[in-house]
Design an enzyme around this catalytic site. Structure first.
Site, mmCIF file in Angstrom:
data_model
loop_
_atom_site.group_PDB
_atom_site.id
_atom_site.type_symbol
_atom_site.label_atom_id
_atom_site.label_comp_id
_atom_site.label_asym_id
_atom_site.label_seq_id
_atom_site.Cartn_x
_atom_site.Cartn_y
_atom_site.Cartn_z
ATOM 1 N N ASP A 195 1.642 5.903 13.481
ATOM 2 C CA ASP A 195 0.360 6.478 13.048
ATOM 3 C C ASP A 195 0.178 7.931 13.501
ATOM 4 O O ASP A 195 -0.822 8.558 13.160
ATOM 5 C CB ASP A 195 -0.808 5.623 13.572
ATOM 6 C CG ASP A 195 -0.907 4.291 12.864
ATOM 7 O OD1 ASP A 195 -0.267 4.122 11.816
ATOM 8 O OD2 ASP A 195 -1.629 3.405 13.371
ATOM 9 N N PRO B 131 4.376 -6.968 3.996
ATOM 10 C CA PRO B 131 4.163 -8.405 3.794
ATOM 11 C C PRO B 131 3.403 -9.035 4.970
ATOM 12 O O PRO B 131 3.255 -8.405 6.026
ATOM 13 C CB PRO B 131 5.588 -8.966 3.740
ATOM 14 C CG PRO B 131 6.418 -7.981 4.491
ATOM 15 C CD PRO B 131 5.777 -6.639 4.308
ATOM 16 N N ILE B 132 2.917 -10.280 4.768
ATOM 17 C CA ILE B 132 2.253 -10.976 5.882
ATOM 18 C C ILE B 132 2.958 -12.302 6.175
ATOM 19 O O ILE B 132 2.366 -13.241 6.691
ATOM 20 C CB ILE B 132 0.738 -11.208 5.614
ATOM 21 C CG1 ILE B 132 0.522 -12.004 4.319
ATOM 22 C CG2 ILE B 132 -0.039 -9.906 5.593
ATOM 23 C CD1 ILE B 132 -0.870 -12.646 4.244
ATOM 24 N N ASP B 133 4.254 -12.357 5.825
ATOM 25 C CA ASP B 133 4.996 -13.605 6.007
ATOM 26 C C ASP B 133 4.993 -14.090 7.457
ATOM 27 O O ASP B 133 4.944 -15.285 7.722
ATOM 28 C CB ASP B 133 6.441 -13.419 5.500
ATOM 29 C CG ASP B 133 7.150 -12.244 6.149
ATOM 30 O OD1 ASP B 133 6.537 -11.164 6.263
ATOM 31 O OD2 ASP B 133 8.310 -12.399 6.562
ATOM 32 N N CYS C 78 0.865 -1.177 0.000
ATOM 33 C CA CYS C 78 0.000 0.000 0.000
ATOM 34 C C CYS C 78 0.900 1.224 0.000
ATOM 35 O O CYS C 78 2.115 1.093 -0.001
ATOM 36 C CB CYS C 78 -0.967 -0.016 1.164
ATOM 37 S SG CYS C 78 -0.194 0.277 2.722
HETATM 38 N N1 EPU Z 1 5.903 -6.931 8.754
HETATM 39 C C1 EPU Z 1 6.577 -7.919 8.099
HETATM 40 N N2 EPU Z 1 5.984 -9.145 7.974
HETATM 41 C C2 EPU Z 1 4.738 -9.399 8.481
HETATM 42 C C3 EPU Z 1 4.066 -8.394 9.152
HETATM 43 C C4 EPU Z 1 4.655 -7.142 9.276
HETATM 44 O O1 EPU Z 1 7.696 -7.720 7.628
HETATM 45 O O2 EPU Z 1 4.284 -10.547 8.341
HETATM 46 C C5 EPU Z 1 6.507 -5.595 8.893
HETATM 47 C C6 EPU Z 1 5.726 -4.501 8.150
HETATM 48 O O3 EPU Z 1 6.045 -4.434 6.797
HETATM 49 C C7 EPU Z 1 6.132 -3.267 8.933
HETATM 50 C C8 EPU Z 1 6.282 -3.778 10.362
HETATM 51 O O4 EPU Z 1 6.432 -5.193 10.249
HETATM 52 O O5 EPU Z 1 7.352 -2.788 8.474
HETATM 53 C C9 EPU Z 1 5.135 -3.485 11.295
HETATM 54 O O6 EPU Z 1 3.909 -3.781 10.673
HETATM 55 P P1 EPU Z 1 2.639 -4.354 11.444
HETATM 56 O O7 EPU Z 1 2.391 -5.730 10.967
HETATM 57 O O8 EPU Z 1 2.801 -4.142 12.904
HETATM 58 O O9 EPU Z 1 1.501 -3.423 10.879
HETATM 59 P P2 EPU Z 1 0.017 -3.866 10.626
HETATM 60 O O10 EPU Z 1 -0.370 -4.860 11.630
HETATM 61 O O11 EPU Z 1 -0.169 -4.192 9.183
HETATM 62 C C10 EPU Z 1 -1.099 -2.116 12.203
HETATM 63 C C11 EPU Z 1 -2.121 -1.013 12.057
HETATM 64 C C12 EPU Z 1 -1.499 0.137 11.283
HETATM 65 C C13 EPU Z 1 -0.270 0.636 12.061
HETATM 66 C C14 EPU Z 1 0.718 -0.540 12.262
HETATM 67 C C15 EPU Z 1 1.921 -0.165 13.101
HETATM 68 C C16 EPU Z 1 -4.203 -2.215 12.072
HETATM 69 C C17 EPU Z 1 -5.415 -2.659 11.329
HETATM 70 N N3 EPU Z 1 -3.289 -1.542 11.372
HETATM 71 O O12 EPU Z 1 -0.760 -2.523 10.873
HETATM 72 O O13 EPU Z 1 -2.461 1.165 11.233
HETATM 73 O O14 EPU Z 1 0.365 1.655 11.358
HETATM 74 O O15 EPU Z 1 0.041 -1.640 12.911
HETATM 75 O O16 EPU Z 1 1.538 0.291 14.346
HETATM 76 O O17 EPU Z 1 -4.102 -2.438 13.262
HETATM 77 C C18 EPU Z 1 -3.520 3.091 10.379
HETATM 78 O O18 EPU Z 1 -4.415 2.935 11.235
HETATM 79 O O19 EPU Z 1 -3.427 4.138 9.680
HETATM 80 C C19 EPU Z 1 -2.535 2.031 10.173
HETATM 81 C C20 EPU Z 1 -1.793 1.954 9.067
#
Ligand code: EPU
Length: 418
Positions: A304, A122-124, A116
């Site tokens: 955020d 990623p969701i690995d 995005c």
């Molecule tokens: N990451 C990986 N692999 C994964 C998962 C994440 O490499 O499998 C990396 C991401 O690319 C990133 C970092 O880990 O660099 C952190 O990402 P995270 O997974 O924590 O983010 P998220 O769960 O996708 C949530 C919020 C986001 C917020 C982030 C960080 C929800 C629905 N979304 O996203 O909210 O920015 O945590 O705090 O809870 C927003 O509300 O505007 C928003 C983007």
């Protein structure tokens, strides 16, 4: 498409009630899939993302309703249907159905979310964790398919404290046989909120809010009733609005204890902040002071809130160095802020913001949710009118923002443009 017009220069004052947290509500709605029967969640924000998510759940066989901030999810039976591209592409958080669906129905098929605006995302780690719990994961034709018999508890180390990854695995583990330990888990307040819901449903989750979360799975779970926590990012955004406009604003129904890093940075920037129970009173200074900032997973400064804080630094006295460590492309708002007269240079994940005495209104384009909020904030202090285009991003995450700002004395309106 709508655009928002903001006339700058009005001091904000009065009270504003914080809405329920989007990022707490979405995983909690997904948790509704775990139990046969009707779960009811209150204080759910009235947002586009919530409505889209309820559509995803309906697609998966749940009956959902949403009225007066109460959402019900009735997952009497669970159909391992798929979450299609058309829904998932508008909201990455749809991936949150993977854990509960595979745990309850033995199969989940979800369109793989793409990157995005703010990064590849990623969701690995979600998938690696599900495999550790005994699921089989395959990727084909743009979909991720996860299948399993009954999941089995496991010891899982997350390379990064991913928020939705931790949530997905907690939900999957809640129906797994035995104990799951998640290490290097995310510590955001939304994780603790989800743990509360899972515990109400009959799982045994402990350690949520720390880096080690333990989940003792149950054979079946029961529906729950729960009130969603306040939105800490919406709170922080209105705090920034008060700070920027030399305002005097009290936020009610808030959780000051979820905002330690934001409150601390704002105080260092000269903003007056008093907390009492669930309210936060914010008084903006004559001139904001520059402070440096590095985003970090909770309890660090939230990514955020980076864009909103950057607007404060744009008009602060002095220079500020801001590091973004969570997402690789979360400075998209910079070029738009420059159009308003901000003096910002970016190298890699570091932005240097040199405070200027004032911003000047101009047309700008919103690129993602928090960037949109930052442009509205900039409009509140810029002289003249700021036109913010592509505001549909804003509606994904800020409930009734024009109404709330207008009640505080802002001059803001939404107009249709072809
Ligand atoms: N990451 C990986 N692999 C994964 C998962 C994440 O490499 O499998 C990396 C991401 O690319 C990133 C970092 O880990 O660099 C952190 O990402 P995270 O997974 O924590 O983010 P998220 O769960 O996708 C949530 C919020 C986001 C917020 C982030 C960080 C929800 C629905 N979304 O996203 O909210 O920015 O945590 O705090 O809870 C927003 O509300 O505007 C928003 C983007």
């Amino acid at each position: 498409m709508y655009k928002i017009l903001v006339e700058g220069g009005h001091r904000l004052s009065g009270e504003v009630r914080v809405s329920g947290a989007k990022n707490a509500a979405l995983p909690i709605l997904a948790a509704g899939l775990l139990a046969p029967g009707r779960s009811v969640f209150e204080n759910v924000p009235d947002l586009k993302d919530v409505k889209t998510f309820l559509k995803v759940l309906e697609h998966l066989g749940a009956s959902c309703s949403f009225q007066d901030h109460a959402a019900s999810v009735d997952a009497a039976c669970c159909e391992p249907n798929e979450a299609p591209y058309d829904l998932v592409r508008t909201m990455r958080a749809s991936v949150l159905v993977l854990g509960p669906l595979v745990a309850r129905c033995g199969r989940a098929r979800v369109s793989l979310p793409g990157g995005c605006a703010i990064g590849a995302r990623p969701i690995d780690l979600h998938l690696k964790g599900l495999e550790a719990l005994g699921a089989k994961v395959s990727l084909a034709h743009g979909y991720v398919e996860v299948t399993a018999g009954r999941l089995a508890g496991a010891d899982i180390y997350l390379d990064m404290p991913t928020v939705t990854g931790t949530e997905n695995l907690m939900m999957a583990a809640a129906l797994a046989k035995g104990v799951t330990t998640l290490r290097n888990a995310a510590r955001e307040p939304e994780i603790a909120a989800l743990a509360d819901v899972l515990n109400l449903m009959g799982a045994r989750v402990s350690g949520a809010g720390t880096a080690v979360v333990t989940v003792e799975g149950a054979e079946t779970l029961s529906p729950a009733r729960y009130t969603v926590i306040p939105d800490r990012i919406e709170t922080g955004t209105y705090m920034a609005a008060a700070a920027l406009t030399r305002g005097d604003v009290t936020l009610t129904a808030a959780r000051p204890d979820h905002l330690d890093a934001v409150i601390s940075k704002m105080r260092s920037a000269g903003v007056g902040i008093e907390t009492a129970g669930d309210s936060i009173r914010v008084k903006g200074p004559e001139r904001i002071r520059s402070v440096d900032l590095t985003t970090a997973p909770h309890p660090g400064f939230p990514t955020d809130m980076q864009a909103q804080f950057m607007v404060m630094m744009c008009v602060a006295d002095g220079n500020s160095v801001m590091n973004e460590t969570i997402f690789e492309n979360r400075f998209i708002h910079v070029s738009e802020l420059r159009r308003l007269g901000a003096d910002i240079t970016v190298t890699g994940n570091t932005a240097v913001v040199r405070g200027v005495p004032r911003l000047l209104g101009a047309p700008v384009m919103a690129s993602d949710l928090r960037a949109s909020a930052s442009l509205i904030l900039a409009g509140l202090v810029a002289s003249g009118v700021t036109e913010v285009h592509r505001v549909y991003h804003l509606d994904r995450g800020y409930e009734a923002i024009e109404k709330k700002l207008t009640a505080l004395g802002a001059v803001i309106s939404r107009v249709w443009e072809d």
